[in-house]
Each structure stands twice: as C-alpha cells, then as structure tokens.
Design a protein around this motif. Structure first.
Motif, PDB file in Angstrom:
ATOM      1  N   THR A 279      -0.979   9.455  -1.742  1.00 30.02           N
ATOM      2  CA  THR A 279      -0.238   8.433  -0.992  1.00 30.02           C
ATOM      3  C   THR A 279      -1.158   7.709  -0.014  1.00 30.02           C
ATOM      4  O   THR A 279      -2.140   8.266   0.492  1.00 30.02           O
ATOM      5  CB  THR A 279       0.942   9.050  -0.222  1.00 30.02           C
ATOM      6  OG1 THR A 279       0.434   9.986   0.731  1.00 30.02           O
ATOM      7  CG2 THR A 279       1.875   9.771  -1.179  1.00 30.02           C
ATOM      8  N   LEU A 280      -0.817   6.454   0.296  1.00 29.84           N
ATOM      9  CA  LEU A 280      -1.658   5.621   1.152  1.00 29.84           C
ATOM     10  C   LEU A 280      -1.788   6.206   2.551  1.00 29.84           C
ATOM     11  O   LEU A 280      -2.888   6.247   3.116  1.00 29.84           O
ATOM     12  CB  LEU A 280      -1.081   4.207   1.229  1.00 29.84           C
ATOM     13  CG  LEU A 280      -1.840   3.216   2.128  1.00 29.84           C
ATOM     14  CD1 LEU A 280      -3.275   3.048   1.648  1.00 29.84           C
ATOM     15  CD2 LEU A 280      -1.118   1.872   2.169  1.00 29.84           C
ATOM     16  N   PHE A 281      -0.682   6.663   3.135  1.00 32.99           N
ATOM     17  CA  PHE A 281      -0.728   7.184   4.507  1.00 32.99           C
ATOM     18  C   PHE A 281      -1.658   8.388   4.611  1.00 32.99           C
ATOM     19  O   PHE A 281      -2.442   8.497   5.567  1.00 32.99           O
ATOM     20  CB  PHE A 281       0.675   7.561   4.989  1.00 32.99           C
ATOM     21  CG  PHE A 281       0.681   8.208   6.352  1.00 32.99           C
ATOM     22  CD1 PHE A 281       0.405   7.450   7.480  1.00 32.99           C
ATOM     23  CD2 PHE A 281       0.935   9.563   6.493  1.00 32.99           C
ATOM     24  CE1 PHE A 281       0.393   8.041   8.741  1.00 32.99           C
ATOM     25  CE2 PHE A 281       0.932  10.158   7.747  1.00 32.99           C
ATOM     26  CZ  PHE A 281       0.660   9.389   8.869  1.00 32.99           C
ATOM     27  N   ILE A 282      -1.569   9.296   3.652  1.00 36.26           N
ATOM     28  CA  ILE A 282      -2.439  10.474   3.677  1.00 36.26           C
ATOM     29  C   ILE A 282      -3.895  10.044   3.574  1.00 36.26           C
ATOM     30  O   ILE A 282      -4.766  10.545   4.300  1.00 36.26           O
ATOM     31  CB  ILE A 282      -2.086  11.438   2.527  1.00 36.26           C
ATOM     32  CG1 ILE A 282      -0.648  11.947   2.680  1.00 36.26           C
ATOM     33  CG2 ILE A 282      -3.062  12.607   2.489  1.00 36.26           C
ATOM     34  CD1 ILE A 282      -0.386  12.707   3.959  1.00 36.26           C
ATOM     35  N   LYS A 283      -4.185   9.099   2.688  1.00 37.27           N
ATOM     36  CA  LYS A 283      -5.557   8.608   2.548  1.00 37.27           C
ATOM     37  C   LYS A 283      -6.052   7.984   3.853  1.00 37.27           C
ATOM     38  O   LYS A 283      -7.216   8.168   4.254  1.00 37.27           O
ATOM     39  CB  LYS A 283      -5.638   7.578   1.420  1.00 37.27           C
ATOM     40  CG  LYS A 283      -5.435   8.170   0.023  1.00 37.27           C
ATOM     41  CD  LYS A 283      -5.481   7.080  -1.040  1.00 37.27           C
ATOM     42  CE  LYS A 283      -5.288   7.665  -2.436  1.00 37.27           C
ATOM     43  NZ  LYS A 283      -5.282   6.617  -3.490  1.00 37.27           N
ATOM     44  N   GLN A 284      -5.169   7.246   4.522  1.00 37.70           N
ATOM     45  CA  GLN A 284      -5.560   6.608   5.781  1.00 37.70           C
ATOM     46  C   GLN A 284      -5.829   7.645   6.874  1.00 37.70           C
ATOM     47  O   GLN A 284      -6.798   7.529   7.637  1.00 37.70           O
ATOM     48  CB  GLN A 284      -4.462   5.647   6.236  1.00 37.70           C
ATOM     49  CG  GLN A 284      -4.326   4.410   5.368  1.00 37.70           C
ATOM     50  CD  GLN A 284      -3.118   3.578   5.720  1.00 37.70           C
ATOM     51  OE1 GLN A 284      -2.122   4.079   6.245  1.00 37.70           O
ATOM     52  NE2 GLN A 284      -3.194   2.281   5.443  1.00 37.70           N
ATOM     53  N   MET A 285      -4.983   8.675   6.962  1.00 41.71           N
ATOM     54  CA  MET A 285      -5.180   9.710   7.969  1.00 41.71           C
ATOM     55  C   MET A 285      -6.415  10.550   7.669  1.00 41.71           C
ATOM     56  O   MET A 285      -7.121  10.988   8.588  1.00 41.71           O
ATOM     57  CB  MET A 285      -3.940  10.605   8.046  1.00 41.71           C
ATOM     58  CG  MET A 285      -2.748   9.959   8.716  1.00 41.71           C
ATOM     59  SD  MET A 285      -3.103   9.441  10.424  1.00 41.71           S
ATOM     60  CE  MET A 285      -3.456  11.031  11.191  1.00 41.71           C
ATOM     61  N   VAL A 286      -6.683  10.780   6.395  1.00 39.15           N
ATOM     62  CA  VAL A 286      -7.900  11.502   6.006  1.00 39.15           C
ATOM     63  C   VAL A 286      -9.129  10.706   6.448  1.00 39.15           C
ATOM     64  O   VAL A 286     -10.079  11.261   7.005  1.00 39.15           O
ATOM     65  CB  VAL A 286      -7.921  11.757   4.483  1.00 39.15           C
ATOM     66  CG1 VAL A 286      -9.315  12.173   4.018  1.00 39.15           C
ATOM     67  CG2 VAL A 286      -6.911  12.842   4.125  1.00 39.15           C
ATOM     68  N   SER A 287      -9.112   9.401   6.218  1.00 37.81           N
ATOM     69  CA  SER A 287     -10.220   8.548   6.657  1.00 37.81           C
ATOM     70  C   SER A 287     -10.382   8.593   8.170  1.00 37.81           C
ATOM     71  O   SER A 287     -11.504   8.622   8.685  1.00 37.81           O
ATOM     72  CB  SER A 287      -9.976   7.099   6.209  1.00 37.81           C
ATOM     73  OG  SER A 287      -9.956   6.993   4.801  1.00 37.81           O
ATOM     74  N   THR A 288      -9.262   8.614   8.876  1.00 42.72           N
ATOM     75  CA  THR A 288      -9.297   8.704  10.341  1.00 42.72           C
ATOM     76  C   THR A 288      -9.977   9.989  10.778  1.00 42.72           C
ATOM     77  O   THR A 288     -10.784   9.995  11.721  1.00 42.72           O
ATOM     78  CB  THR A 288      -7.865   8.632  10.913  1.00 42.72           C
ATOM     79  OG1 THR A 288      -7.228   7.433  10.458  1.00 42.72           O
ATOM     80  CG2 THR A 288      -7.886   8.641  12.430  1.00 42.72           C
ATOM     81  N   GLY A 289      -9.667  11.072  10.097  1.00 41.76           N
ATOM     82  CA  GLY A 289     -10.293  12.349  10.415  1.00 41.76           C
ATOM     83  C   GLY A 289     -11.760  12.383  10.052  1.00 41.76           C
ATOM     84  O   GLY A 289     -12.572  12.990  10.755  1.00 41.76           O
TER      85      GLY A 289
END
Length: 359
Positions: A279-289
C-alpha cells in the motif's frame, strides 16, 4: 527473501512512526507554554515514548549490522569500527546545533553506540537482565544525587552545560536523554535484533508480552500515584515524578513502560508491513523511516527555524492548536519528501554524508 525484506520494512515503518511522534512532541515542547488543555496533555502522552522507540530501533539496526558479519572476525571488526565512526559523526552533528536545539538526541548516540558495541555478542537473557538492573540502579540513585542540578525548569535550560562538570552530568545522568539509564533502551533494541520475527509464534508471544507489560506497569503507576497522593497531598508533585511515566526524571515506571511500548510498536509494525507492504501509505512511512536521520535534523533546522524566521518568535509563543496543525502539515511534507527522495536516491541527504565519511 521476501519475508526478510518485509521484516526490515517493519523496522523502517516503526522508525517513521518514531520520527512523526518526535515532531509532535518537540514542536509542542518548544512552541507551547505548559497548559492543562486536553490537546496539550494528549500530545504530552508521546513525550519520551517516541524518542525511546527511536533509540530501541538504533539497537535493532546495530544488531542487524553485526549479524551480517556472520561470525567472520574481520567483518565483525570492520562493522564495529564503522559503528564507532558513526557514533562520532552523530556526536559532532548533535552538538553542532545544540544552541538551536538543546533537547537534541543525536549527541547522546555518540555514547549509546560505543557502549552498545560492547554488548552485541551478549546473550538475549543477559541483555534483559542488564537492562533491568540499570533501570533499578538509576531509579535508586536519585536518593543520592540531586536530579535538578543544572536545570532551570522555567525555561528548560541546562545552565552549566558548557562547563566540564555540567557537560558530563548532563550527558550521563540528568540531561534530556542521559546515557544512564537510556542505554537500557539500546540494549532492548539489541535484544529485539536477536529475535527471529519470521517465526509467527515468537512474534505473537513478544507482542502479547510487551503489551501486557505496558498495561500492567502503567496501571500500577496510576494506582500508586492516586493512592499515595490521597495520603500525602502536599507531596503530590514529588510522588508523581517518582512513580509516574514521564521521561524526566527517567525512573522505573517510565523506563519499563516506554521499553515495553517500543517493543509492542515494533512487533505491530512488522505485522502491518507483512500484510500491507504494497500500500502507498506503508511505502511512504517506510521511506520516512529510512530517512530518519535526515528527517530528525530537518525537523529542527527547517521545521523550527522556519517558524522563528516567519513569525520572529518561537519559544512558548504559540497555542497548542496552532502547533498541532503545524506538526501535522510538517509531518505530511516530511512523508511526501521522503517518499519522493527514496524514489530517486538510495540514501537520505544526511545518511549519504554519514556513509561517505564513516564507510
């Protein structure tokens, strides 16, 4: 291989949560005067918890790096040298903007990591025992030293930080994130890194145990504070500090609840990424981390300084409502920036510089 990748994504997702949590807490700490407002108290619940999660995850990262050496003495020595170089880098970076951000956590990493290196080969059982003993010892030590030394609590300034005694006292005993007992968070992370979260039974057991531990000790803390405050009403403030779960001072109930909550969040993060990594949100939060170092640095240098330059004021100058809205907007910007950056580059800006310098 897919499961291993998802496991790592879970750690990055949790690191992203830690960064967002610190943005809210740190903006609140700097921009808002203390108040009884509900929204202020709600954000205050994150105080010390997001930073603790950040340190626990640092311990996880150290262990994963150590495990990659696969018992090769040469590779292990190289990994330890790289970790020590990175510790020195973070120490210098953190101190470089201390005048802007006295609550910086990076310069504390300069000591967390070298101490953690000494424990990378220690067994899981002893990591937990040593962490617990450190927490007990520090909590008992407040009977023998004055935790308030050096602090101006009205301004949250450490008055003698730039003296030899004040610097080392702040760093080791009573700063925002003192080596003792905060090193217990790093040891907890090293313990987590030694677990096989690919094993569903282990992951479920850790999730249940950490959540139970958090609920039990949080409940005991609330009960003791309520009961003792009724007996000694005039000592209510001291009782709350000694038995509460706020990070300053970092005593027994804070350390246990923050550690167990961090482990729980990491366990849940791994589960979420196993199910929803597409999912897009998970990918975005992973990138944030994955850009956590850069994002931590930017939330101070850009997030706080932008407000000061635009409004010509910063410290205790804004309402909690404005600050929360600003934290939300800044978090969204950070999340989108991180995701776009990761689509083009492998490492974040500060991560790239650190790798270039330290290997």
């Amino acid at each position: 291989m897919a499961r291993e990748t998802q496991r790592i994504l879970g750690y990055d997702f949790a690191r992203g949560l830690a960064i967002i949590g610190m943005i809210f807490v740190n903006f609140k700490t700097v921009m808002v005067a203390e108040t009884d407002a509900y929204l202020y108290q709600l954000v205050a619940l994150l105080s010390g918890k997001a930073a603790a999660l950040f340190v626990v995850l640092a311990g996880v990262g150290m262990t994963l790096m150590y495990r990659k050496a696969k018992n090769d003495a040469g590779k292990i020595r190289k990994a330890k040298i790289i970790l020590l170089k990175r510790a020195a880098f973070l120490f210098i970076v953190g101190l470089s903007y201390y005048s802007i951000w006295p609550a910086d956590i990076l310069h504390y990493y300069g000591l967390y990591v070298p101490i953690g290196v000494l424990f990378l080969s220690v067994s899981r059982k002893w990591l937990l025992i040593i962490s617990f003993l450190l927490i007990i010892a520090y909590s008992a030590s407040v009977l023998f030293f004055n935790y308030d030394t050096g602090w101006d609590w009205n301004t949250l300034e450490y008055t003698d930080f730039f003296t030899v005694n004040g610097f080392f006292r702040n760093l080791f005993l009573n700063g925002f994130h003192p080596v003792f007992p905060w090193i217990a968070f790093l040891l907890t992370g090293i313990w987590i890194g030694k677990l096989n979260f690919n094993n569903t039974k282990i992951r479920k057991r850790v999730t249940l145990f950490s959540f139970t531990l958090f609920v039990v000790f949080k409940s005991i803390s609330i009960f003791l504070i309520d009961a003792l405050n009724q007996l000694w009403l005039t000592q209510a403030s001291d009782i709350t500090h000694l038995l509460g779960t706020t990070p300053m001072p970092p005593l027994f109930f804070y350390m246990i609840t923050a550690s167990s909550l961090a482990v729980f969040i990491i366990s849940i993060s791994i589960y979420i990424c196993n199910k929803l990594s597409h999912t897009l949100f998970i990918k975005q939060m992973v990138s944030t981390g994955q850009l956590s170092l850069s994002n931590y640095f930017f939330h101070v240098i850009i997030g706080m300084l932008a407000i000061k330059l635009f409004f010509k004021k910063l410290e205790a100058a804004f309402s909690i409502e404005f600050t929360v809205v600003y934290a939300i907007v800044f978090s969204v910007v950070i999340i989108f920036f991180s995701h776009i950056w990761r689509m083009k580059f492998k490492k974040g800006p500060l991560e790239y510089i650190m790798r270039k310098i330290t290997g």
